[in-house]
Structures are given as C-alpha cells and as structure tokens.
Design an enzyme around this catalytic site. Structure first.
Site, mmCIF file in Angstrom:
data_model
loop_
_atom_site.group_PDB
_atom_site.id
_atom_site.type_symbol
_atom_site.label_atom_id
_atom_site.label_comp_id
_atom_site.label_asym_id
_atom_site.label_seq_id
_atom_site.Cartn_x
_atom_site.Cartn_y
_atom_site.Cartn_z
ATOM 1 N N CYS A 1 0.553 -1.949 0.367
ATOM 2 C CA CYS A 1 0.196 -0.153 -0.123
ATOM 3 C C CYS A 1 0.961 1.380 -0.299
ATOM 4 C CB CYS A 1 -0.787 -0.014 1.488
ATOM 5 S SG CYS A 1 -2.170 -1.472 1.391
ATOM 6 N N HIS B 1 -3.147 6.384 3.856
ATOM 7 C CA HIS B 1 -1.476 5.792 3.968
ATOM 8 C C HIS B 1 -0.743 6.187 4.025
ATOM 9 C CE1 HIS B 1 -1.314 1.452 4.545
ATOM 10 N NE2 HIS B 1 -0.288 1.970 5.769
#
Ligand code: NAG
Ligand code: NAG
Ligand code: NAG
Length: 513
Positions: A71, A127
C-alpha cells in the site's frame, strides 16, 4: 531577453485559460489489494465488473503496467513521482503508530495540479502518514479530504483496532477534512465514498478543472460487504472468495455511479479516468493474481504486475478499445497527469516517473525502458502465512558474483524484457483461484538461491530462471542495482510511538506531534 520571451510564452500558454479550453478533468481511482485475476476482462466475467469492463474496453487497457507490492509504497510513488529509494520509504508500510510520512520537502501530484488551477479532492484511504498535521492530505495539495488516514479498518464502523504490545488500541479513523466524522457508522465505506464523490462532482465549479483522487477501501480485508452483493456468488464454495467477489461487484457499482454523475453533469466529455490497483491481490483474503506468480507483498509479478486502464472520450478513436503493452509504472502518473494531461510544467521537479501520455493516447513506445521495482536494505517485511502447508523459502544466500551489489538484499529491477530479483522476493507460489479447482504449484527452490533472472516478455509467469545461462545480463543488472543504491537515501522506518494511542485522543486516530 531570451528568458523573458520564454516567460511570456509560458504565461500566455498556461495562465490565460479563457483563451484555451480547460485542461481535462482527472479522476484517478485506486482499488486496494485488487488482484490481477479479479477484473471481468481477466477472468471471463466470473467476477462481475460490468462498469469497469465497459470503461476499459472503450479505453486503453494497460497490460504491461506495474505498481509496488504493498500500500504505502504505491501511494508514495503515485503522490511523489519518485522511487522509494528517493523518499526513505523503501521498507514496508507506514504503521499506525509510526512517526513517518511522505517527505514534506517536495511537491505532491496534488500540489502540482493545484498550481495548474485544478480543484483537488481526495476521498478514501490516505496511508501516507499522519503523525503531524503537515503530513495530512489537506496539507499535501488537496483542497478537501474525506476518508481515513491508516491502511485498513472496519468497513462499517470505520474503526481501526489493533494490538500494541500488551494493549488493545482502537479508535475511529474517519474524517471530513480535519473533523472526525462519527456519523457514518453503519454505512459501508464503498457507498459512503461513492456518494461523496458524486456530491463533489455535482457541486464542482465547472470554470475549473477537477482532480478527484479516489483511493477506495475496497477490496482490502476485512472481508465485509452488504449481503445483496454476495447473492450472485452463492455458488462460490470458498467463503473468502465469495465475499471478495461481492465486494468487487460493489466497487464496480460505485464506479458506475461515479461515471454516471460525470455524464449527468456534462463533465465526462472533458475527463480522463484512470483505474489502477495499488498492488497484487491478497490470496488469504479472497484476491487472486492467476496466472501470475506470487501475490501481494512479493516482488514476483503477482505482487507488482497490476491491473489498470485509462478511459476517456478525449482518447483518439484509433486507441479506444486497444490493449497497450508498453512498460508503464505507477510513478509515471505524476508527470503524465501534470505535463501530459494538465499541460503544466515540471520544471524544477526531480522525478523517477516518465510522462507516458503519448504512449497511452497515441500508442507510441514508452520512454521507460527501465524500472527499479525496489531495493529494500531491511529485507522482506513480515508476510502473512498462506493457508498452505509449506512456508515461503527464506534464502540463505550463497551466490557469488563479480558485482558490488550484495545479492542477499531484497531487490528487483526490470530492464526492457529482463527482470532480475535478489534476496528474498517473498512467497513465489502459483496460486489458481479457488473456483478453478486447480491446486497451487509450489516451486522447488534450491538451498541458498537468491538471484533469479526472467525474460518477462517470453515468460510472464516467471517459470524459467535464466540466471545461470545469462551471466552477462545478471552482471549488468546487478551493476545497475548498485548504481541505484549509491543514490539512495537512508531508509526511514522509525519505532512506533505509544503517544499514537487513540485513547489519548478521544478514541480517534489523530496526529500526536
Ligand atoms: C454527518 O455530519 C455532517 C456534518 O454535520 C453532515 O454534513 C453529513 O451529512 C452527515 N452524514 C450522515 C451520513 O449523517
Ligand atoms: C449506486 O447508486 C444506486 C442508486 O442511487 C444506489 O442504490 C447504490 O447503493 C449505489 N451504489 C454504490 C456502491 O454507491
Ligand atoms: C461537453 O458537454 C457540455 C455540457 O453538456 C457541452 O456544452 C459541450 O459542448 C460538450 N463538449 C463536447 C466537446 O462535446
């Protein structure tokens, strides 16, 4: 004099939009943990994605397209246009309590598009760090943010719970700009994000170009979706796969709703839509990358050869409905969007990405012939255990070669059709989707093996290791890795900080510095 002439033409070209049509709107959709096998056009429609299939088959399917294996790395390259060796984010993801974020000294993609006059919005998963406010999306070029700051959470409560040493931490991770948004509890995130995206589109001031970045939570674990989306998949025996298929169809419906709003408002005819996964599918959480080798987190193709396409009525007729097999990487979106689509300048910005707009829109060769997948001096991040009997081999490297590059380092590089992998690449099984009835193929890895070479064009599934036969290619690529390593910044992977505990912040995940 010359300089001022340049200034003048620059100003004329870029600063008088009334003289020119507006640059295209850009809608960038990033699915989370979406497997290579899991889009309708890669699986004969087994998982139903009619909206994505329709957009892709009217646009350009990117079939030699790469992302990073997990990610934060993919998102960092998307927002910075730089390899992780140039941001310090070489290793793993940013963990919830880590005081780390995308370095603040360089402009993000959203900063650049803001400069170019775009209205910039992000809806979904960030993120890229949040331990202090300057790291937050609204301080990284986005005018608005709606979504969550960490890497994953419950789809309905929007709470992230985790074990921190001996403590159980939990807190709300959902924000409407800076404010915690507790009143979406019980509403599935794919619906919330789609609805907010539709609202942004409907309220958009059409005098300005729009940049809408949509990093959806779907189809990352936890496996959750309203029951009605699972209905069409009742016949799938594997429970994870069944729920994952439903989550995918829900995501597809969201994309349909969003493009519906773009069409209804008239924005669509001046919009470029980009769809990409962030990494390979997570096989223990329903995803699948068949026939590619490996999965999320690995440097095998299953971790990094991503699903992606571009769709737009602005694409010339002769590329609409085509498959593009040119080498394209997630770091290329930064210059492609800023320079290629927005027509803005990249002057003074040092990037690893290439502007591939002509490659996509005109089918010309990619300017990219080389791709550093990564060099991670800290080695393989912990991988979840597969539901299989054997553990991934951890090479105790005994390879010697006349190169200065230490081959026990986890790294991979692509040069033209060649791909070299060193160190521990992560799990390298070939795992067919459960519905196929086929069994996983587990390769036999010789003791001490830590260098692999493949010709990806001839052997996209990484079956034939050519490292013994092609010693010169191995040496050249090791030398390239060494050169990249010399230009790398140190890994920044700080210890987790107990001050991140949401209990200290009204049970909300918040910055702590
Ligand atoms: C949540 O609260 C915000 C701020 O009052 C409001 O704008 C929004 O419509 C609410 N959403 C829901 C789903 O209740
Ligand atoms: C799409 O729009 C329909 C009609 O408004 C709605 O019922 C559905 O829940 C929406 N789906 C998603 C995923 O947002
Ligand atoms: C795009 O849509 C708008 C609004 O529907 C319309 O006015 C305009 O002429 C369209 N432009 C093109 C190039 O079709």
């Amino acid at each position: 004099m010359d300089f001022c002439l340049f200034c003048l033409s620059f100003l004329l070209f870029f600063n008088f939009p009334t003289l020119h049509a507006l640059p295209p709107n850009i809608v960038l959709i990033l699915a989370d943990d979406y497997g290579f096998h899991d889009i309708g056009y890669h699986n004969n429609g087994f998982i139903k994605t009619p909206n994505l299939d329709g957009l892709a088959s009217a646009g350009v399917k990117l079939e030699n397209y790469y992302v990073q294996p997990i990610c934060t790395p993919t998102r960092s390259q998307l927002m910075s246009g730089k390899y992780q060796i140039h941001t310090g984010l070489q290793h793993g993801i940013i963990r919830p309590a880590q005081p780390n974020c995308l370095p603040l000294n360089d402009p993000t993609l959203a900063d650049k598009l803001s400069d170019a006059g775009y209205e910039t919005h992000v809806i979904g998963k960030w993120h890229l760090g949040f331990y202090k406010r300057p790291c937050w999306p609204t301080n990284r070029g986005f005018k608005s943010f709606f979504g969550y700051l960490n890497g994953g959470e419950d789809y309905y409560t929007h709470n992230l719970a985790l074990q921190f040493i001996s403590q159980r931490w939990h807190g709300l991770d959902f924000r409407d700009n800076l404010e915690p948004a507790a009143n979406y509890s019980g509403i599935y995130s794919t619906h919330v994000f789609a609805q907010r995206a539709q609202q942004v589109i409907e309220q958009h001031d059409q005098q300005k170009p729009l940049f809408l970045y949509l990093p959806f939570q779907a189809v990352h674990s936890p496996l959750e979706v309203p029951e009605k989306y699972i209905e069409p998949y009742k016949s799938i025996v594997d429970k994870n796969r069944r729920i994952y298929a439903g989550m995918t169809t829900c995501l597809d419906e969201a994309v349909g709703n969003i493009t519906g709003s773009l069409k209804k408002t008239g924005l669509w005819n001046n919009t470029v839509l980009i769809f990409s996964t962030d990494n390979g599918g997570q096989v223990i959480a329903g995803g699948n990358n068949w026939p590619l080798r490996g999965w999320k987190g690995s440097l095998w193709e299953g971790g990094i050869h991503g699903v992606g396409f571009v769709s737009s009525p602005l694409l010339p007729d002769d590329v609409q409905g085509t498959i593009n097999r040119e080498l394209i990487h997630v770091s290329d979106w930064y210059p492609t969007l800023v320079e290629g689509i927005a027509g803005w300048t990249l002057k003074g910005t040092k990037l690893d990405g290439y502007n591939v707009w002509q490659t996509i829109s005109q089918g010309i060769s990619s300017p990219r012939t080389e791709l550093l997948h990564n060099i991670d001096p800290l080695g393989a991040p912990l991988q979840p255990k597969p539901p299989l009997t054997l553990e991934p081999p951890i090479p105790s490297c005994n390879f010697t070669f006349p190169s200065k590059f230490n081959v026990s380092t986890r790294a991979a590089i692509r040069y033209k059709d060649w791909k070299l992998i060193t160190g521990n690449p992560g799990l390298g099984y070939w795992i067919p989707p459960p519905e196929s009835g086929l069994q996983p193929v587990i390769p036999v890895v010789p003791e001490g093996k830590c260098v692999w070479l493949f010709n990806i064009k001839d052997d996209p599934y990484e079956v034939y290791d050519l490292s013994d036969e092609q010693g010169n290619v191995v040496k050249d690529l090791l030398d390239k890795l060494y050169e990249y390593q010399q230009g790398a910044v140190p890994v920044h992977y700080p210890d987790q900080d107990p001050r991140a505990n949401p209990a200290l912040h009204n049970n909300v995940w918040d910055s702590w510095e």
